[in-house]
Each structure stands twice: as C-alpha cells, then as structure tokens.
Design an enzyme around this catalytic site. Structure first.
Site, PDB file in Angstrom:
ATOM      1  N   CYS A   4     -58.978  -3.103 -34.313  1.00 47.16           N
ATOM      2  CA  CYS A   4     -57.684  -3.629 -33.965  1.00 47.16           C
ATOM      3  C   CYS A   4     -56.699  -2.555 -33.448  1.00 47.16           C
ATOM      4  CB  CYS A   4     -57.120  -4.317 -35.201  1.00 47.16           C
ATOM      5  SG  CYS A   4     -56.010  -5.643 -34.825  1.00 47.16           S
ATOM      6  N   ARG A  31     -51.185  -4.853 -37.481  1.00 46.52           N
ATOM      7  CA  ARG A  31     -52.127  -5.643 -36.692  1.00 46.52           C
ATOM      8  C   ARG A  31     -53.246  -6.238 -37.547  1.00 46.52           C
ATOM      9  NH1 ARG A  31     -51.539  -3.909 -31.118  1.00 46.52           N
ATOM     10  NH2 ARG A  31     -53.677  -4.433 -30.620  1.00 46.52           N
ATOM     11  N   TRP A  44     -60.883  -4.265 -37.340  1.00 46.41           N
ATOM     12  CA  TRP A  44     -60.951  -5.635 -37.836  1.00 46.41           C
ATOM     13  C   TRP A  44     -62.355  -6.119 -37.491  1.00 46.41           C
ATOM     14  CZ3 TRP A  44     -61.538 -10.598 -35.646  1.00 46.41           C
ATOM     15  CH2 TRP A  44     -61.124 -11.672 -36.446  1.00 46.41           C
ATOM     16  N   ASN A  47     -61.683  -1.254 -29.165  1.00 42.74           N
ATOM     17  CA  ASN A  47     -61.191  -2.598 -29.449  1.00 42.74           C
ATOM     18  C   ASN A  47     -61.853  -3.569 -28.481  1.00 42.74           C
ATOM     19  OD1 ASN A  47     -59.491  -1.687 -31.418  1.00 42.74           O
ATOM     20  ND2 ASN A  47     -57.612  -1.899 -30.227  1.00 42.74           N
ATOM     21  N   GLY A  48     -62.108  -4.783 -28.955  1.00 38.69           N
ATOM     22  CA  GLY A  48     -62.729  -5.775 -28.085  1.00 38.69           C
ATOM     23  C   GLY A  48     -64.153  -6.084 -28.510  1.00 38.69           C
ATOM     24  N   GLU A  68     -46.465 -25.696 -38.581  1.00 39.18           N
ATOM     25  CA  GLU A  68     -46.162 -24.263 -38.685  1.00 39.18           C
ATOM     26  C   GLU A  68     -45.944 -23.851 -40.132  1.00 39.18           C
ATOM     27  OE1 GLU A  68     -45.241 -20.266 -37.687  1.00 39.18           O
ATOM     28  OE2 GLU A  68     -46.494 -21.843 -36.837  1.00 39.18           O
ATOM     29  N   LYS A  98     -48.190 -21.018 -42.126  1.00 35.55           N
ATOM     30  CA  LYS A  98     -47.637 -19.842 -42.794  1.00 35.55           C
ATOM     31  C   LYS A  98     -48.168 -19.731 -44.220  1.00 35.55           C
ATOM     32  CE  LYS A  98     -46.320 -17.881 -39.936  1.00 35.55           C
ATOM     33  NZ  LYS A  98     -46.666 -18.660 -38.874  1.00 35.55           N
ATOM     34  N   GLU A 100     -51.823 -18.638 -44.166  1.00 34.87           N
ATOM     35  CA  GLU A 100     -52.028 -17.275 -43.693  1.00 34.87           C
ATOM     36  C   GLU A 100     -51.810 -16.227 -44.771  1.00 34.87           C
ATOM     37  OE1 GLU A 100     -50.978 -17.085 -38.966  1.00 34.87           O
ATOM     38  OE2 GLU A 100     -49.296 -17.341 -40.342  1.00 34.87           O
ATOM     39  N   HIS A 160     -52.943 -43.068 -43.245  1.00 38.81           N
ATOM     40  CA  HIS A 160     -54.220 -43.227 -42.557  1.00 38.81           C
ATOM     41  C   HIS A 160     -55.218 -42.157 -43.005  1.00 38.81           C
ATOM     42  CE1 HIS A 160     -52.704 -46.380 -39.942  1.00 38.81           C
ATOM     43  NE2 HIS A 160     -51.615 -45.631 -39.740  1.00 38.81           N
ATOM     44  N   LYS A 199     -53.014  -9.176 -35.940  1.00 38.43           N
ATOM     45  CA  LYS A 199     -51.766  -9.550 -35.274  1.00 38.43           C
ATOM     46  C   LYS A 199     -52.010  -9.896 -33.813  1.00 38.43           C
ATOM     47  CE  LYS A 199     -47.291 -10.040 -35.047  1.00 38.43           C
ATOM     48  NZ  LYS A 199     -46.673 -11.209 -35.698  1.00 38.43           N
TER      49      LYS A 199
END
Length: 614
Positions: A2, A27, A75, A101-102, A487, A491, A494, A510, A609
């Site tokens: 990361c 991050r 990460w 990274n990637g 949202e 939160k 997370e 339902h 992040k």
C-alpha cells in the site's frame, strides 16, 4: 499495495524512510520493510509482519546506515501477511531489492518460466517475480538496470508502482508506475519518493507526478530524468504541493477519524469557498462555464464510484434528477467496467473517488472515454490519476483524509454534487429562482448546522457504550436518507467489525423484519420530511417486535421520542441537504463503538485507504 517511500541524498535515509512510512500508515497495511545501501555497498533488507513500530523494534540492533533506501508498507494480495511476503524483496543474488504497489496479473506464468530456468523464490508474492525477472534480464542480456526494467515491464500485465535499488550502483533509484500512484520529490541535491505527497512535504514542496508508463531515474548529483517504457525522454512538469503539515497530524485528537469528523464544518466551508458567492445566492463551477455545451446537451448522467463514494453518488442521483430533470444512473465502478455498458456521446459520466487513484473507478473512466462519453471527476487528491484522466471536474478541497474510514470526504463529495446539480439546473432552467435561492442559502448554512450536530458527541459516546454488545445492526432511511443509512452501516462495519446493513425503511417488511428482536439495534433516520409518517409507522413495527430503536429526529420532535429507545436531535434543514447533517452522528456512533471495543479506528484490519488494485 500500500505505501512506498524512497530517499536518495546525503542524509541518513533510515529516519526519513521510517517517518515517511508513518505518514502513510493511514492507507492501511499488515507488514513493513526497508532496504538500505550502506557505505560498504551492502544492500540490507529488514522487514516484519505488523506495524512500523514492529519494524523499528526489529531494526534496533541492525545496521541501518546509508543515504539511499526504499521502504514499504504492504497490504496483502498474493501471499499471507508475513515477514517473508513483506517488501522489499531481494533478487536471488541480493544485488537488487524492489518494493511494489499493485498487482502483476501474469506473475504465475512468468514465475513458472523463471523456475524452469533455475530461478528460486523465497516468497509467495507477485512482486518477487518482477525483481527476479529484472535480474534475469540484466544477467542474460548484460543490460544496465534501467534498460532491464524497461524490458521487464514490457512483459508484465497489471498495475504497478515500483522502486528498485542496485547494490552495485548506490547513487541511483529507479521508479516506475502504471495505474498506481507515484510521486517524486525534488530537494536540494536529494530526491524523495512516495505513494503520495505526505511523506515528502516535510522536506520539499516541489514534486513530479509520474504518468502511466513512465520511469523516473533518480541519480545523485544529476537532474531528475523521466523516460517512457520505450526509453523516450519525457518533459518534466514540476508542481508545487500546497499541504499544511498540520493537516496530517492529529492535532490533539486521539484518532485521525475523530479529528476529521470535527473538521467537517471548516472543510465544507473550504469546499464551497469561491463557488458560492459572498452574498450566498449563487453557485459558480468553472466546469459549467468551460464545458457548458457538453453538460447542457447531456441526455443522461452515469455516476461511477466505489464504497463511500458510491453512497455519495446515490445522494447525487436524487439531487440531480430532482433539480435538473435528467435521468441519472449510479454504478459500482467494478461492475461497470466489466459488463459492456451502454454509454455514448450523449452521456456525462461522473467519476467519484477520494484518492483519485481507485483502480476500478479509473478503469471505468477509461472505458467511458473510449465510448465517447464526457467525463467529470470529483476527487480530493490534487494531481491524482482520475483528475488527470477526466475532461473536467471539481476538487472537494477537504484536505488530506488520513483515517481509512472516510468521513469528511463523503460530506465533501455530497456538497460538490449538490453544487453541481444547482449550477446545472440553473443553466438548464429547470429550477425556480425561489427554490434555487432557498437551497443555495441552505447549503451555505450547513457548516453551522454541523457545528450544532457535533455538540451531540458526548451523548453519542454514552450511547455507544450501551450497544457494544451487539453483533448486528440495521440502519433504515427513506429518500435522501436511504444512502445515509447505507453509509452509516458501512462505517460501523469498517471500524468496529460489527455486521450492519443499510436498508430502505419501506423494504424492512420484505425480509429484514425477520431479524428484529430485543438484541437487534435499529438506527432509523426519521427527520421531518415528506415521508415522516411512513417512517414513524416503520418504527412502530420495530417496537412491536421488541427491537431497540436509535432514532435521528428533527429538533423538537416529541412523537418519536415517546417510542424510540434513544433519540438524537438534528437541526432542521431542507430535505435534499439532510444527508450532510444526518451522517455526522452515524460517523460518531461508529467511532465510539469501535473505541469502546478497543479497535484500531484509523487503521482497521484488512482495509486500505487507496484501493489501487481490483
């Protein structure tokens, strides 16, 4: 991914690299490492599972001398979090070390071919494959490091930001990028490297953002050189970074997330500054001036985003459709890019990303451009990839967001989408002047309204202690409040690791109503709006099944207070602006629940992040 940091100069590199890694901790990561070339031209790699503090402790009795080095926070993608899979990675000879990274998508094929040629591997990562490939090419073809990197990168598919050291040439760092951010800082006789500018700004405000397919050659005593993968020299565009160092410090708060929640009044003021006039009766966006024809002629708007930005897009959809009378679709960028979407020259595609580097959103932008759509970006990070790839757009200007769980970026995105809808509606003539003025003035008052909501923080903190026992939460809202429910649930998931779902309140019966019992906390956004009575009925349905209700209500509402278990009062605002105030107590609730549970609020497990891989 990361985080990437690099230094080349005359100072001791280790303290600079460690401080840079700390700047990038926001991050999210699971291991850390550093590579240094010392005065004897020895290349030392030290790495550990865990946090930067673990790395510092591990290096306490190690030789960390040297004025050139690279460092990384990882990460995990390929291979479990461990010291052997942490970066940097040696080549077989230990002459080279790489950070990355990637994702190298064809790493398995390359690894198989190298193993057939006798190359052995020490990790499970795709990254080690790349450094072994570079060394194999150097030795087999007698090439220098830069040329070998160029040849190697021709053979790999995927996304990367890399930095490579060669023990035999301690005056040089080679760095390259494709679809993953990389920034070079230019100092006085020294160079700095970072995934973003935060590790660099303490030392220099002069930076170069590498473009896709470009390679930076940093050599001591020479000017920065940037070439393409085909070895074509590129013109340098040196930019001045304007970031206050204090913005990336905690400023007395226990966590960045809490600091960023409390920064929102100031952040939204900054977001609107220069866009809403001093009289508070007009919105001006430069994009609506410079690209008026393209925006006014659009037959449809398509919003592409991920995570929190997707939730902001759902709010933007309702605002744009209501004010501009144009159809809006909101797409997960990760799905949009793979399903051969119907999009063309009559469409405006709005790409939303806090970091401006979200891989799926960037790929969606590229796909939409290929199909002829006009692309509008909404980002926070200046100079990032998405703003450079779009036709026009608007920065949210909320300052660096360090907490992994987005807060002020969300409200900044919603604010920009609201201003966009207002400006477009006025230009199209689809809004009455009186309604326009009412919304603009209401938007201008939002920072003060949020200040009022923040005063509920002590009450929310007390409330959070009551609900730390919960294993599940349900969040309900209707209309503009439904995305806020999504949202709020995100939160909580997370940072507290409590399972939570956001649902349209009317859809509760339902399916989700089957879950409700005395152990199920239900957060209901029940402000005074057009659907107030219907939401009130939903609360009664929950209470009839012994559910515990936390209700967000408009100040002075006594009806819901009589039946809900807990009530948080919000100042009265227009319905289309309610998400900007209603989201604040949900951010605080998630924060305080996570703190009560002893979780790492700013760096939740498994999250990053800036998601620069698919």
């Amino acid at each position: 991914m990361c985080g990437i940091v690099g230094y080349l100069g005359k100072r001791e590199a280790f303290p600079i690299l460690i401080k840079g890694l700390r700047r990038l901790e926001y991050r999210g990561y699971d291991s850390a490492g550093v590579a240094l070339i010392n005065g004897d031209d020895s290349l030392n790699v030290y790495k550990t599972k865990g946090k930067v503090d673990n790395l510092v402790e591990f290096c306490a009795d190690k030789d960390v001398s040297g004025s050139v080095g690279i460092a990384h926070t990882r990460w995990a993608t390929h291979g479990e979090p461990s010291s052997r899979n942490a970066h940097p990675h040696y080549s077989t000879s230990k002459n080279l070390a790489i950070i990355h990274n990637g994702i190298i998508e064809n790493y398995a094929d390359i690894k198989k071919n190298l193993q057939a040629k006798g190359v052995t591997f020490q990790s499970d990562t795709d990254t080690e494959v790349l450094v072994q490939l570079v060394e194999y090419i150097m030795e087999r073809k007698s090439l220098d490091l830069l040329t070998a990197v160029q040849v190697a990168l021709h053979q790999v598919f995927g996304a990367y930001a890399i930095a490579i050291l060669d023990r035999r040439d301690p005056t040089q760092i080679i760095a390259a990028r494709k679809q993953s951010p990389l920034v070079v800082g230019i100092g006085e006789g020294e160079f700095f490297l970072g995934s973003d500018a935060s590790p660099i700004i303490e030392y220099t405000d002069k930076v170069v953002y590498l473009e896709d397919g470009n390679i930076a050659v940093m050599r001591l005593g020479e000017e920065l050189k940037v070439v393409s993968i085909l070895n074509e020299e590129q013109a340098l565009e040196v930019k001045t970074v304007d970031i206050d160092l204090g913005q990336i410090e905690k400023g007395g708060y226990p966590h960045f997330m809490l600091k960023e929640i409390f920064e929102q009044p100031e952040c939204l003021t900054n977001c609107m500054r220069g866009r809403i006039n001093v009289e508070g009766d007009h919105v001006t966006l430069s994009a609506l001036i410079d690209y008026r024809r393209q925006l006014l002629s659009a037959k449809r708007v398509v919003i592409v985003a991920c995570g929190t930005s997707w939730h902001a897009g759902l709010i933007g959809k309702q605002t744009i459709e209501t004010l501009c009378r144009i159809p809006v679709e909101v797409e997960y960028a990760s799905e949009f890019r793979y399903r051969n979407p119907v999009v063309g020259e009559d469409d405006v595609v709005i790409a939303i990303s806090q970091s401006g580097e979200t891989a799926d959103t960037l790929a969606a932008v590229q796909l939409a451009k290929e199909k002829g759509a006009f692309i509008y970006g909404i980002c926070n990070a200046i100079g990032s990839s998405i703003p450079r790839a779009t036709d026009t757009g608007t920065y949210i200007h909320v300052g660096p967001e360090i907490g992994v769980a987005s807060t002020k970026a969300f409200t900044g995105q919603v604010t920009v989408l609201t201003m966009f809808a207002l400006a477009l509606a006025e230009a199209k003539g689809t809004i009455d002047r009186s309604d326009y003025l009412k919304i603009v003035r209401g938007l201008n008052e939002i920072p003060g309204k949020i200040e009022e909501v923040l005063k509920t923080n002590p009450k929310v903190a007390d409330l959070a202690r009551t609900f730390t026992y919960a294993h599940n939460f349900l969040y309900l809202g209707r209309g503009f409040s439904y995305p806020v429910a999504l949202e709020g649930a995100l939160k909580l998931k997370e940072i507290s690791y409590i399972h939570a779902e956001g649902y349209p309140a009317a859809e509760m019966k339902h399916g989700p109503i089957a879950l409700i019992d005395s152990d199920m906390p239900v957060v209901v956004i029940a402000t005074h709006n057009a659907m107030y009575e219907k939401v009130l009925s939903n609360i009664q349905e929950i209470k009839a099944r012994q559910g515990r209700v936390i209700a967000l209500v408009t100040q002075g509402d006594d009806n819901i207070a009589k039946i809900a278990d807990e009530v948080i009062e919000l100042p009265e605002v227009m319905e289309c602006l309610e998400p900007l105030v209603a989201t604040i107590p949900l951010q605080l609730l998630a924060y305080h629940v996570a703190v009560c549970k002893g979780k790492n609020v700013d760096q939740p497990r498994n999250l990053a992040k800036s998601v620069t891989v698919e």
